[in-house]
Design a protein around this motif. Structure first.
Motif, PDB file in Angstrom:
ATOM      1  N   LYS A 296      13.759  62.738  50.797  1.00  0.00           N
ATOM      2  CA  LYS A 296      12.435  62.529  51.374  1.00  0.00           C
ATOM      3  C   LYS A 296      11.912  61.124  51.079  1.00  0.00           C
ATOM      4  CE  LYS A 296       7.795  64.481  51.261  1.00  0.00           C
ATOM      5  NZ  LYS A 296       6.937  65.511  50.673  1.00  0.00           N
ATOM      6  N   ASN A 297      12.274  60.568  49.937  1.00  0.00           N
ATOM      7  CA  ASN A 297      11.718  59.292  49.492  1.00  0.00           C
ATOM      8  C   ASN A 297      12.672  58.111  49.560  1.00  0.00           C
ATOM      9  OD1 ASN A 297       9.263  60.566  48.788  1.00  0.00           O
ATOM     10  ND2 ASN A 297      10.218  61.303  46.912  1.00  0.00           N
ATOM     11  N   ARG A 298      13.950  58.355  49.942  1.00  0.00           N
ATOM     12  CA  ARG A 298      14.916  57.259  49.879  1.00  0.00           C
ATOM     13  C   ARG A 298      16.065  57.474  50.853  1.00  0.00           C
ATOM     14  NH1 ARG A 298      18.750  55.146  44.916  1.00  0.00           N
ATOM     15  NH2 ARG A 298      20.199  56.781  45.473  1.00  0.00           N
ATOM     16  N   LEU A 299      16.537  56.361  51.435  1.00  0.00           N
ATOM     17  CA  LEU A 299      17.760  56.351  52.227  1.00  0.00           C
ATOM     18  C   LEU A 299      18.628  55.231  51.677  1.00  0.00           C
ATOM     19  CD1 LEU A 299      19.467  57.351  54.601  1.00  0.00           C
ATOM     20  CD2 LEU A 299      18.274  55.686  56.046  1.00  0.00           C
ATOM     21  N   TYR A 300      19.819  55.584  51.217  1.00  0.00           N
ATOM     22  CA  TYR A 300      20.739  54.643  50.583  1.00  0.00           C
ATOM     23  C   TYR A 300      22.020  54.658  51.402  1.00  0.00           C
ATOM     24  CZ  TYR A 300      22.806  52.363  46.433  1.00  0.00           C
ATOM     25  OH  TYR A 300      23.393  51.482  45.551  1.00  0.00           O
ATOM     26  N   THR A 301      22.376  53.519  52.034  1.00  0.00           N
ATOM     27  CA  THR A 301      23.527  53.469  52.928  1.00  0.00           C
ATOM     28  C   THR A 301      24.471  52.316  52.592  1.00  0.00           C
ATOM     29  OG1 THR A 301      22.312  52.126  54.524  1.00  0.00           O
ATOM     30  CG2 THR A 301      22.288  54.517  54.862  1.00  0.00           C
ATOM     31  N   ARG A 302      25.707  52.473  53.053  1.00  0.00           N
ATOM     32  CA  ARG A 302      26.754  51.455  52.866  1.00  0.00           C
ATOM     33  C   ARG A 302      27.340  51.161  54.235  1.00  0.00           C
ATOM     34  NH1 ARG A 302      32.299  51.050  52.327  1.00  0.00           N
ATOM     35  NH2 ARG A 302      33.039  49.701  50.631  1.00  0.00           N
ATOM     36  N   HIS A 303      27.375  49.870  54.620  1.00  0.00           N
ATOM     37  CA  HIS A 303      27.900  49.436  55.914  1.00  0.00           C
ATOM     38  C   HIS A 303      29.111  48.542  55.649  1.00  0.00           C
ATOM     39  CE1 HIS A 303      23.984  50.510  57.863  1.00  0.00           C
ATOM     40  NE2 HIS A 303      23.606  50.359  56.609  1.00  0.00           N
ATOM     41  N   GLU A 304      30.242  48.885  56.236  1.00  0.00           N
ATOM     42  CA  GLU A 304      31.458  48.086  56.034  1.00  0.00           C
ATOM     43  C   GLU A 304      31.981  47.600  57.378  1.00  0.00           C
ATOM     44  OE1 GLU A 304      35.874  48.324  53.948  1.00  0.00           O
ATOM     45  OE2 GLU A 304      34.454  49.952  53.664  1.00  0.00           O
ATOM     46  N   TYR A 305      32.217  46.268  57.468  1.00  0.00           N
ATOM     47  CA  TYR A 305      32.693  45.638  58.686  1.00  0.00           C
ATOM     48  C   TYR A 305      34.180  45.307  58.577  1.00  0.00           C
ATOM     49  CZ  TYR A 305      27.789  45.194  59.875  1.00  0.00           C
ATOM     50  OH  TYR A 305      26.480  45.468  60.160  1.00  0.00           O
ATOM     51  N   SER A 306      34.828  45.105  59.719  1.00  0.00           N
ATOM     52  CA  SER A 306      36.269  44.853  59.754  1.00  0.00           C
ATOM     53  C   SER A 306      36.661  43.550  59.057  1.00  0.00           C
ATOM     54  CB  SER A 306      36.767  44.830  61.198  1.00  0.00           C
ATOM     55  OG  SER A 306      36.151  43.774  61.913  1.00  0.00           O
ATOM     56  N   ASN A 307      35.733  42.611  58.899  1.00  0.00           N
ATOM     57  CA  ASN A 307      36.055  41.345  58.238  1.00  0.00           C
ATOM     58  C   ASN A 307      35.901  41.420  56.715  1.00  0.00           C
ATOM     59  OD1 ASN A 307      33.282  41.363  57.971  1.00  0.00           O
ATOM     60  ND2 ASN A 307      32.957  39.375  58.921  1.00  0.00           N
ATOM     61  N   GLY A 308      35.596  42.620  56.181  1.00  0.00           N
ATOM     62  CA  GLY A 308      35.485  42.793  54.735  1.00  0.00           C
ATOM     63  C   GLY A 308      34.069  42.740  54.201  1.00  0.00           C
ATOM     64  N   LEU A 309      33.096  42.405  55.042  1.00  0.00           N
ATOM     65  CA  LEU A 309      31.705  42.358  54.613  1.00  0.00           C
ATOM     66  C   LEU A 309      31.196  43.772  54.350  1.00  0.00           C
ATOM     67  CD1 LEU A 309      29.023  40.803  54.168  1.00  0.00           C
ATOM     68  CD2 LEU A 309      28.585  41.121  56.625  1.00  0.00           C
ATOM     69  N   ILE A 310      30.568  43.961  53.198  1.00  0.00           N
ATOM     70  CA  ILE A 310      29.955  45.239  52.849  1.00  0.00           C
ATOM     71  C   ILE A 310      28.487  44.972  52.543  1.00  0.00           C
ATOM     72  CG2 ILE A 310      29.892  47.160  51.208  1.00  0.00           C
ATOM     73  CD1 ILE A 310      32.894  46.623  50.712  1.00  0.00           C
ATOM     74  N   LEU A 311      27.618  45.735  53.206  1.00  0.00           N
ATOM     75  CA  LEU A 311      26.187  45.669  52.957  1.00  0.00           C
ATOM     76  C   LEU A 311      25.732  47.028  52.442  1.00  0.00           C
ATOM     77  CD1 LEU A 311      25.004  43.922  56.247  1.00  0.00           C
ATOM     78  CD2 LEU A 311      25.301  42.865  54.007  1.00  0.00           C
ATOM     79  N   VAL A 312      24.984  47.026  51.371  1.00  0.00           N
ATOM     80  CA  VAL A 312      24.406  48.246  50.823  1.00  0.00           C
ATOM     81  C   VAL A 312      22.898  48.108  50.948  1.00  0.00           C
ATOM     82  CG1 VAL A 312      24.095  49.627  48.737  1.00  0.00           C
ATOM     83  CG2 VAL A 312      26.317  48.641  49.241  1.00  0.00           C
ATOM     84  N   SER A 313      22.251  49.125  51.510  1.00  0.00           N
ATOM     85  CA  SER A 313      20.796  49.054  51.668  1.00  0.00           C
ATOM     86  C   SER A 313      20.146  50.285  51.068  1.00  0.00           C
ATOM     87  CB  SER A 313      20.407  48.919  53.137  1.00  0.00           C
ATOM     88  OG  SER A 313      20.772  50.074  53.854  1.00  0.00           O
ATOM     89  N   GLU A 314      18.961  50.049  50.519  1.00  0.00           N
ATOM     90  CA  GLU A 314      18.149  51.123  49.972  1.00  0.00           C
ATOM     91  C   GLU A 314      16.754  50.994  50.567  1.00  0.00           C
ATOM     92  OE1 GLU A 314      16.741  53.078  45.753  1.00  0.00           O
ATOM     93  OE2 GLU A 314      17.531  51.046  45.757  1.00  0.00           O
ATOM     94  N   MET A 315      16.361  52.007  51.337  1.00  0.00           N
ATOM     95  CA  MET A 315      15.039  52.017  51.950  1.00  0.00           C
ATOM     96  C   MET A 315      14.178  53.076  51.279  1.00  0.00           C
ATOM     97  SD  MET A 315      15.632  51.443  56.029  1.00  0.00           S
ATOM     98  CE  MET A 315      16.702  52.840  56.268  1.00  0.00           C
ATOM     99  N   THR A 316      13.005  52.650  50.854  1.00  0.00           N
ATOM    100  CA  THR A 316      11.989  53.548  50.325  1.00  0.00           C
ATOM    101  C   THR A 316      10.692  53.221  51.047  1.00  0.00           C
ATOM    102  OG1 THR A 316      11.478  52.019  48.525  1.00  0.00           O
ATOM    103  CG2 THR A 316      13.088  53.745  48.039  1.00  0.00           C
TER     104      THR A 316
END
Length: 77
Positions: A19-39
């Motif tokens: 309810k209070n948080r969304l925590y995600t991991r995005h991985e691209y084919s070039n090796g870039l990884i983004l981790v996001s935390e939304m509150t």
């Protein structure tokens, strides 16, 4: 904040969704990884490479500079 990523859909893993948080991991084919935390009212983004601010205000990954502060979150969900 706009991060320049490949023109593709990344693999997205939802690590935590509550309810209070969304925590995600995005991985691209070039090796870039983004981790996001939304509150409520806050967004934190971390990348596995350092991000360089471009003249147009966007950010691009510097593939020659890994981010030593990057925490590789576990894939839970």
């Amino acid at each position: 904040m706009k991060i320049n990523t490949p023109n593709e859909l990344p693999r997205v893993d939802i690590i935590d969704r509550s309810k209070n948080r969304l925590y995600t991991r995005h991985e691209y084919s070039n090796g870039l990884i983004l981790v996001s935390e939304m509150t409520a009212g806050n967004l934190k983004v971390s990348a596995n490479y350092k991000l360089i601010k471009e003249s147009d205000g966007t950010y691009s990954p510097d593939f020659d500079s890994p981010n030593s502060d990057f925490y590789e979150c576990p894939r839970v969900i």
